[in-house]
Design a protein around this motif. Structure first.
Motif, PDB file in Angstrom:
ATOM      1  N   GLN A   4       0.826  -1.203   0.000  1.00 50.36           N
ATOM      2  CA  GLN A   4       0.000   0.000   0.000  1.00 50.36           C
ATOM      3  C   GLN A   4       0.865   1.259   0.000  1.00 50.36           C
ATOM      4  O   GLN A   4       0.538   2.238  -0.665  1.00 50.36           O
ATOM      5  N   SER A   5       1.957   1.218   0.730  1.00 47.07           N
ATOM      6  CA  SER A   5       2.852   2.381   0.755  1.00 47.07           C
ATOM      7  C   SER A   5       3.492   2.608  -0.608  1.00 47.07           C
ATOM      8  O   SER A   5       3.600   3.752  -1.071  1.00 47.07           O
ATOM      9  N   PHE A   6       3.931   1.527  -1.248  1.00 48.49           N
ATOM     10  CA  PHE A   6       4.518   1.664  -2.572  1.00 48.49           C
ATOM     11  C   PHE A   6       3.499   2.182  -3.585  1.00 48.49           C
ATOM     12  O   PHE A   6       3.811   3.060  -4.392  1.00 48.49           O
ATOM     13  N   ILE A  10       3.723   5.656  -5.670  1.00 50.39           N
ATOM     14  CA  ILE A  10       3.679   5.673  -7.132  1.00 50.39           C
ATOM     15  C   ILE A  10       2.568   6.595  -7.624  1.00 50.39           C
ATOM     16  O   ILE A  10       2.761   7.379  -8.562  1.00 50.39           O
ATOM     17  N   LYS A  11       1.402   6.551  -6.986  1.00 49.04           N
ATOM     18  CA  LYS A  11       0.295   7.419  -7.389  1.00 49.04           C
ATOM     19  C   LYS A  11       0.633   8.891  -7.148  1.00 49.04           C
ATOM     20  O   LYS A  11       0.346   9.748  -7.995  1.00 49.04           O
ATOM     21  N   MET A  12       1.243   9.200  -6.007  1.00 52.43           N
ATOM     22  CA  MET A  12       1.614  10.591  -5.721  1.00 52.43           C
ATOM     23  C   MET A  12       2.681  11.084  -6.688  1.00 52.43           C
ATOM     24  O   MET A  12       2.620  12.227  -7.154  1.00 52.43           O
ATOM     25  N   SER A  13       3.650  10.238  -7.000  1.00 54.40           N
ATOM     26  CA  SER A  13       4.703  10.633  -7.945  1.00 54.40           C
ATOM     27  C   SER A  13       4.140  10.851  -9.338  1.00 54.40           C
ATOM     28  O   SER A  13       4.531  11.787 -10.040  1.00 54.40           O
ATOM     29  N   ALA A  16       2.177  14.174  -9.235  1.00 54.67           N
ATOM     30  CA  ALA A  16       3.105  15.310  -9.189  1.00 54.67           C
ATOM     31  C   ALA A  16       3.805  15.498 -10.526  1.00 54.67           C
ATOM     32  O   ALA A  16       4.025  16.638 -10.962  1.00 54.67           O
ATOM     33  N   SER A  17       4.134  14.409 -11.201  1.00 51.55           N
ATOM     34  CA  SER A  17       4.764  14.508 -12.520  1.00 51.55           C
ATOM     35  C   SER A  17       3.821  15.134 -13.534  1.00 51.55           C
ATOM     36  O   SER A  17       4.233  15.970 -14.350  1.00 51.55           O
ATOM     37  N   LEU A  18       2.554  14.742 -13.501  1.00 50.04           N
ATOM     38  CA  LEU A  18       1.575  15.335 -14.415  1.00 50.04           C
ATOM     39  C   LEU A  18       1.381  16.823 -14.146  1.00 50.04           C
ATOM     40  O   LEU A  18       1.291  17.625 -15.082  1.00 50.04           O
ATOM     41  N   LEU A  19       1.330  17.199 -12.881  1.00 52.26           N
ATOM     42  CA  LEU A  19       1.191  18.621 -12.541  1.00 52.26           C
ATOM     43  C   LEU A  19       2.408  19.421 -12.993  1.00 52.26           C
ATOM     44  O   LEU A  19       2.280  20.524 -13.532  1.00 52.26           O
ATOM     45  N   LEU A  72      10.297  11.857 -12.268  1.00 53.90           N
ATOM     46  CA  LEU A  72      10.180  10.665 -13.109  1.00 53.90           C
ATOM     47  C   LEU A  72      11.198   9.593 -12.716  1.00 53.90           C
ATOM     48  O   LEU A  72      10.884   8.403 -12.750  1.00 53.90           O
ATOM     49  N   VAL A  73      12.397  10.008 -12.328  1.00 55.62           N
ATOM     50  CA  VAL A  73      13.393   9.038 -11.847  1.00 55.62           C
ATOM     51  C   VAL A  73      12.915   8.415 -10.539  1.00 55.62           C
ATOM     52  O   VAL A  73      13.047   7.203 -10.335  1.00 55.62           O
ATOM     53  N   GLY A  74      12.341   9.212  -9.655  1.00 54.68           N
ATOM     54  CA  GLY A  74      11.791   8.679  -8.405  1.00 54.68           C
ATOM     55  C   GLY A  74      10.646   7.724  -8.649  1.00 54.68           C
ATOM     56  O   GLY A  74      10.507   6.703  -7.961  1.00 54.68           O
TER      57      GLY A  74
END
Length: 90
Positions: A4-6, A10-13, A16-19, A72-74
């Protein structure tokens, strides 16, 4: 970390990448429309390059495109960590 943490990371990254990508696109569009690089002098009817606009444009892109690359690397690293975690805990 659990699955769940992963997945949350991934969803937050991804969000944030889209924003950040939207900010880069809209920021470049706004800068090109309001701060042209080539300016025309009305008195002499000659064009010249406005270097302060180029410096601002390069600085903006360096800052936000660099941050987008970091995100994106993260994101890629998080996906790899999740695959390793799932392989070890099955």
């Amino acid at each position: 970390m659990n699955t769940q943490s992963f997945s949350a990371l991934i969803k937050m990254s991804t969000f944030a990448s889209l924003l950040c990508f939207g900010l880069v696109i809209l920021g470049n569009y706004g800068m090109f429309s309001s701060m042209p690089i080539e300016m025309k002098d009305n008195l002499s009817n000659q064009t010249h390059i406005d270097f302060i606009h180029i410096i601002y444009y390069v600085g903006f892109n360096f800052m936000f495109v660099g941050f987008l690359a970091y995100l994106l690397v993260g994101l890629k690293h998080s996906k790899q960590q999740m695959k390793v975690y799932l392989a070890q805990h099955q």
